[in-house]
Write an enzyme that holds these catalytic residues in place. Structure first.
Site, PDB file in Angstrom:
ATOM      1  N   SER A 123       0.829  -1.206   0.000  1.00 34.15           N
ATOM      2  CA  SER A 123       0.000   0.000   0.000  1.00 34.15           C
ATOM      3  C   SER A 123       0.858   1.249   0.000  1.00 34.15           C
ATOM      4  O   SER A 123       2.011   1.233   0.418  1.00 34.15           O
ATOM      5  CB  SER A 123      -0.888   0.015   1.249  1.00 34.15           C
ATOM      6  OG  SER A 123      -1.583  -1.190   1.358  1.00 34.15           O
TER       7      SER A 123
HETATM    8  N1  SAH Z   1       0.759  -5.113   4.555  1.00 34.97           N
HETATM    9  C1  SAH Z   1       1.210  -5.589   3.278  1.00 34.97           C
HETATM   10  C2  SAH Z   1       0.154  -5.353   2.213  1.00 34.97           C
HETATM   11  C3  SAH Z   1      -0.057  -6.582   1.386  1.00 34.97           C
HETATM   12  S1  SAH Z   1      -1.412  -6.538   0.289  1.00 34.97           S
HETATM   13  C4  SAH Z   1       2.554  -5.021   2.906  1.00 34.97           C
HETATM   14  O1  SAH Z   1       3.101  -4.188   3.640  1.00 34.97           O
HETATM   15  O2  SAH Z   1       3.096  -5.427   1.878  1.00 34.97           O
HETATM   16  C5  SAH Z   1      -2.595  -7.524   1.161  1.00 34.97           C
HETATM   17  C6  SAH Z   1      -2.225  -8.948   1.436  1.00 34.97           C
HETATM   18  O3  SAH Z   1      -3.347  -9.567   2.049  1.00 34.97           O
HETATM   19  C7  SAH Z   1      -1.878  -9.796   0.221  1.00 34.97           C
HETATM   20  O4  SAH Z   1      -0.598 -10.304   0.369  1.00 34.97           O
HETATM   21  C8  SAH Z   1      -2.930 -10.909   0.244  1.00 34.97           C
HETATM   22  O5  SAH Z   1      -2.445 -12.158  -0.176  1.00 34.97           O
HETATM   23  C9  SAH Z   1      -3.310 -10.921   1.704  1.00 34.97           C
HETATM   24  N2  SAH Z   1      -4.587 -11.550   2.012  1.00 34.97           N
HETATM   25  C10 SAH Z   1      -5.768 -11.453   1.368  1.00 34.97           C
HETATM   26  N3  SAH Z   1      -6.701 -12.214   1.987  1.00 34.97           N
HETATM   27  C11 SAH Z   1      -6.084 -12.801   3.040  1.00 34.97           C
HETATM   28  C12 SAH Z   1      -6.485 -13.709   4.058  1.00 34.97           C
HETATM   29  N4  SAH Z   1      -7.726 -14.203   4.127  1.00 34.97           N
HETATM   30  N5  SAH Z   1      -5.574 -14.090   4.986  1.00 34.97           N
HETATM   31  C13 SAH Z   1      -4.308 -13.636   4.954  1.00 34.97           C
HETATM   32  N6  SAH Z   1      -3.858 -12.792   4.019  1.00 34.97           N
HETATM   33  C14 SAH Z   1      -4.729 -12.374   3.068  1.00 34.97           C
END
Ligand code: SAH
Length: 281
Positions: A123
């Site tokens: 993000s």
């Molecule tokens: N905080 C992260 C943002 C990653 S984007 C960073 O700093 O990079 C959001 C993430 O949520 C993705 O990697 C996606 O795979 C994950 N995600 C989506 N649904 C999920 C779930 N049910 N459980 C765990 N992770 C999930």
């Protein structure tokens, strides 16, 4: 829209990623069912070493290892209204460029989301900062002066987990995509912080062994906030998550748990990847 901003007492809790040139990532301990389907572990080590070398070269060549680059990002965040000193300090300390592909490192300190592979994104800093500020405004966090026990849903590349380590007492971060979980483990290894726990699981279930949590933050949004997250939130705790509104876009939702009820406030529109159930990889 309200965002309480307790400009107080958050100690720089932990985390050793603040240095300009963090130590090379340790190889993760062997784990069953590891990702990298076509790669043996030695091959993965070589691939990781190449990526790390590329990351370092890009960082040095572009001057990204300089704390000044992060200081400029922090000034921009401040200019956009981020005021919490310890949130700003966390952004000043954690080298965002180390969490993205070397080819994207030049953009790491711009206020932009970036692809991290597997259709996911890191993000943009202003949105992460906003969510962390909201989280700091929870009752327990305000009293304790830190985020306490934190649950992050969606580890992604691990950047936000590194920020959270500087604001909380312990952090559990859950990721459903095996490849991203493994990569985050490697990228976060230099912190060598036993208070950070990376979990490969469906975060829709939260992570009951670590509950209750003082602070819960989600980096992916579904139509509803899963009941498991509400159940695992401590009394006095706060949850911040994107939520998909019916027929409209996503909004940022804050839920506070009180002794006898939950309160929910809706904030600005946001755009996160979808919260998905089940595991992949
Ligand atoms: N905080 C992260 C943002 C990653 S984007 C960073 O700093 O990079 C959001 C993430 O949520 C993705 O990697 C996606 O795979 C994950 N995600 C989506 N649904 C999920 C779930 N049910 N459980 C765990 N992770 C999930």
């Amino acid at each position: 829209m309200t965002a309480e901003r307790p400009a107080r007492r958050f100690p720089l809790a932990l985390g050793r990623l603040g240095g300009a040139t963090p130590a090379k990532a340790k190889s993760p301990a062997p784990r069953s069912g590891d990702a990298g389907p076509a790669m043996s572990r030695p091959q993965r080590h070589v691939a990781t070493a190449h990526a790390d070398a590329g990351r370092r070269a890009a960082a040095v060549g572009l001057g990204l290892d300089s704390a000044d680059v992060r200081a400029r990002m922090v000034e921009r965040l401040r200019g956009e209204g981020v005021t919490h000193p310890l949130v700003l300090a966390a952004f000043a300390a954690v080298p965002r460029h180390l969490f993205v592909d070397p080819g994207l490192a030049a953009q790491a300190y711009e206020d932009t989301s970036l692809p991290i592979g597997h259709g996911q994104t890191i993000s943009k800093p202003s949105v992460v900062a906003r969510m962390l500020e909201l989280l700091c405004g929870g009752a327990r966090a305000g009293e304790a002066g830190n985020l306490g026990a934190v649950l992050e849903i969606g580890t992604g590349c691990g950047y936000q987990a590194a920020l959270l380590c500087r604001l909380g007492k312990r952090v559990v971060s859950v990721e459903r995509l095996r490849a991203l979980h493994d990569r985050a483990r490697e990228l976060l290894a230099p912190m060598r912080d036993s208070r950070l726990r990376l979990v490969f699981d469906d975060g829709m279930r939260g992570h009951p062994p670590g509950a209750p949590y003082d602070s819960i933050i989600a980096a992916a949004g579904g139509r509803e906030i899963p009941q498991a997250w509400l159940d695992q939130l401590a009394v006095g705790g706060r949850l911040v998550s994107p939520v998909q509104q019916a027929g409209a876009g996503q909004v940022l939702v804050v839920v506070d748990r009180h002794a006898d009820r939950y309160t929910r406030t809706v904030h600005e529109a946001v755009k996160f990847v979808p919260l998905k159930s089940g595991l992949a990889g």
